[in-house]
Design a protein around this motif. Structure first.
Motif, PDB file in Angstrom:
ATOM      1  N   SER A  12       0.834  -1.208   0.000  1.00  0.00           N
ATOM      2  CA  SER A  12       0.000   0.000   0.000  1.00  0.00           C
ATOM      3  C   SER A  12       0.864   1.251   0.000  1.00  0.00           C
ATOM      4  O   SER A  12       0.579   2.220  -0.718  1.00  0.00           O
ATOM      5  N   ALA A  13       1.936   1.246   0.796  1.00  0.00           N
ATOM      6  CA  ALA A  13       2.807   2.415   0.873  1.00  0.00           C
ATOM      7  C   ALA A  13       3.414   2.740  -0.485  1.00  0.00           C
ATOM      8  O   ALA A  13       3.516   3.914  -0.869  1.00  0.00           O
ATOM      9  N   GLU A  14       3.804   1.720  -1.229  1.00  0.00           N
ATOM     10  CA  GLU A  14       4.388   1.950  -2.558  1.00  0.00           C
ATOM     11  C   GLU A  14       3.341   2.485  -3.525  1.00  0.00           C
ATOM     12  O   GLU A  14       3.625   3.385  -4.329  1.00  0.00           O
ATOM     13  N   HIS A  15       2.134   1.948  -3.478  1.00  0.00           N
ATOM     14  CA  HIS A  15       1.053   2.461  -4.333  1.00  0.00           C
ATOM     15  C   HIS A  15       0.743   3.918  -4.000  1.00  0.00           C
ATOM     16  O   HIS A  15       0.564   4.751  -4.903  1.00  0.00           O
ATOM     17  N   VAL A  42     -14.610  -4.579   0.780  1.00  0.00           N
ATOM     18  CA  VAL A  42     -13.432  -4.383  -0.060  1.00  0.00           C
ATOM     19  C   VAL A  42     -12.214  -4.886   0.704  1.00  0.00           C
ATOM     20  O   VAL A  42     -12.204  -4.902   1.943  1.00  0.00           O
ATOM     21  N   THR A  43     -11.191  -5.284  -0.034  1.00  0.00           N
ATOM     22  CA  THR A  43      -9.971  -5.821   0.568  1.00  0.00           C
ATOM     23  C   THR A  43      -8.780  -5.079  -0.007  1.00  0.00           C
ATOM     24  O   THR A  43      -8.678  -4.911  -1.231  1.00  0.00           O
ATOM     25  N   ASP A  44      -7.880  -4.619   0.865  1.00  0.00           N
ATOM     26  CA  ASP A  44      -6.728  -3.889   0.357  1.00  0.00           C
ATOM     27  C   ASP A  44      -5.634  -4.853  -0.099  1.00  0.00           C
ATOM     28  O   ASP A  44      -5.778  -6.076   0.006  1.00  0.00           O
ATOM     29  N   VAL A  45      -4.550  -4.299  -0.638  1.00  0.00           N
ATOM     30  CA  VAL A  45      -3.525  -5.139  -1.258  1.00  0.00           C
ATOM     31  C   VAL A  45      -2.751  -5.963  -0.238  1.00  0.00           C
ATOM     32  O   VAL A  45      -2.033  -6.899  -0.622  1.00  0.00           O
ATOM     33  N   GLU A  46      -2.881  -5.634   1.055  1.00  0.00           N
ATOM     34  CA  GLU A  46      -2.272  -6.473   2.093  1.00  0.00           C
ATOM     35  C   GLU A  46      -3.240  -7.499   2.653  1.00  0.00           C
ATOM     36  O   GLU A  46      -2.867  -8.304   3.510  1.00  0.00           O
TER      37      GLU A  46
END
Length: 408
Positions: A12-15, A42-46
């Motif tokens: 998420s930090a990189e996005h 919804v589900t985040d990238v982690e």
């Protein structure tokens, strides 16, 4: 040359860093990066899950990846996706007819975004005013009581700024509408308003306001344009918010809920006299009404005809407002407004801005939208279950009305 590394496996930090560095600063989203979604979740990238009470403003009013519009989209992807408006395709006429039937009108203009739909509605009203009402071209005026026009963000903030050719009046003030119509009697062609003020924080108009505007527009011989981008297509428990006041406008502006959470689709729906006043090339939507968009929107209209979204909005809306009503005067909550599965909650500014509250709720796994300083807007997908809504309300209550808090 700017490097373009793949972010398919990034954190998420990189996005967020890539967006901050290379994305134009036109929005200020919450610092969450969504990787997948289904229904109201919804589900985040982690892999962290969140209940989505944003409803995509209002693109995901029917939830994420609803199986019916998704199935229609998949089937259409294998046949035909985009065509030029220089030719016809098999779904365009069918969608226009279905929109007209749903609204009790005669013609429809499918477009891509809600903002584009507002522009189209104003363009149609001005064309009607010139060609039917006889107002000289270039002098047609629209009274705006909705608090929002895409041409001027200041209007959405309620500052009273006047975009070209518009007279802006306070929302909910019937006397102000009457005064504007009298002041520009020879030039005004329409009154544009939201039946419920969504962008302004879910503002429900005072009793008699919508019928009063309807009567004023009739007596002055001008059009009533209902901006139902937020409030329409089931959100308030009826197909259109105007129905709650037994008001029929001259034109509906419909928002991106029409795309079923699959792609942006919006529309303007009115009589043949109004939309028929437009001429080819006068308002050419760049990509509205394509085969894929129309196929998906037709399935959304089928769902609305069956009545299930409206029923769920009524039932879950009762659940939502029954709970929220008990919070007023306790903790951070100062006022609650809304209709159907939709609410605006005003927060005591001393206890945090709307954005600060939204970020705290995000950390609790609930996504809401801040609007106008110390207000948060709650708009769950119409498919949310009673259990999931209870879970969301539990987290909201913990943040806004901590245990042991007395009513003020």
């Amino acid at each position: 040359m700017i490097a373009n590394p793949s972010l398919s496996t990034a954190s998420s930090a990189e996005h967020l860093a890539a967006a901050a560095t290379h994305g134009a600063p036109t929005h200020d989203p919450l610092p969450v990066v969504i990787g997948s979604a289904r229904g109201a979740w919804v589900t985040d990238v982690e892999g962290r899950r969140y209940l989505d009470l944003l409803a995509g403003s209002p693109a995901t009013a029917f939830g994420h990846r609803h199986p019916r519009p998704v199935a229609e989209a998949r089937a259409q992807l294998n046949r035909l996706t985009v065509t030029s408006r220089a030719v016809h395709h098999e779904h365009f006429g069918a969608l226009c007819a279905a929109l007209a039937a749903l609204c009790g009108m005669e013609m429809a203009l499918p477009v891509t975004t809600g903002e584009e739909a507002v522009r189209a509605a104003v363009a149609a009203a001005r064309a009607w005013g010139h060609r039917v009402k006889g107002v000289p071209a270039g002098r047609t005026r629209v009274v705006v009581a909705s608090g929002y026009l895409p041409e001027d963000d200041a209007v959405s903030a309620g500052t009273g700024a006047h975009p070209p050719g518009c007279t802006v009046v306070p929302y909910g003030d019937l006397a102000a509408v009457a005064a504007a119509l009298d002041a520009y009697a020879g030039e005004t062609v329409a009154v544009l308003l939201e039946p419920v003020g969504g962008e302004a924080g879910v503002r429900v108009p005072p009793p008699g306001y919508l019928p009063g505007v309807r009567e004023l527009t009739r007596s002055h011989g001008v059009l009533f344009l209902a901006d139902e981008r937020w409030s329409g297509l089931g959100r308030t428990g009826a197909t259109f918010a105007c129905e709650h006041e037994h008001v029929a406008p001259d034109l509906y502006v419909l928002g991106t809920a029409l795309g079923g959470g699959v792609l942006p689709v919006a529309a303007v729906v009115s009589s043949a006299a109004v939309l028929g006043a437009l001429r080819p090339g006068e308002y050419p939507p760049a990509s509205g009404g394509g085969p894929l968009a129309c196929a998906v929107a037709l399935e959304v209209l089928a769902m609305l005809r069956e009545g299930e979204p409206q029923r769920r909005a009524r039932e879950r809306g009762e659940q939502l407002h029954h709970e929220l009503a008990g919070w007023v005067g306790a903790g951070a909550v100062r006022e609650v407004r809304g209709r159907g599965l939709w609410a605006g909650v005003d927060i005591d500014p001393a206890l945090g801005t709307g954005r600060e509250i939204a970020e705290r709720l995000m950390r609790r796994g609930v996504l809401v939208k801040d609007t106008h300083g110390s207000t948060i807007r709650i708009a769950p997908p119409l498919v949310i279950s009673a259990e999931d809504l209870d879970l969301a309300l539990e987290q909201l209550r913990s943040e806004l009305v901590p245990a042991g808090t007395d009513r003020g």
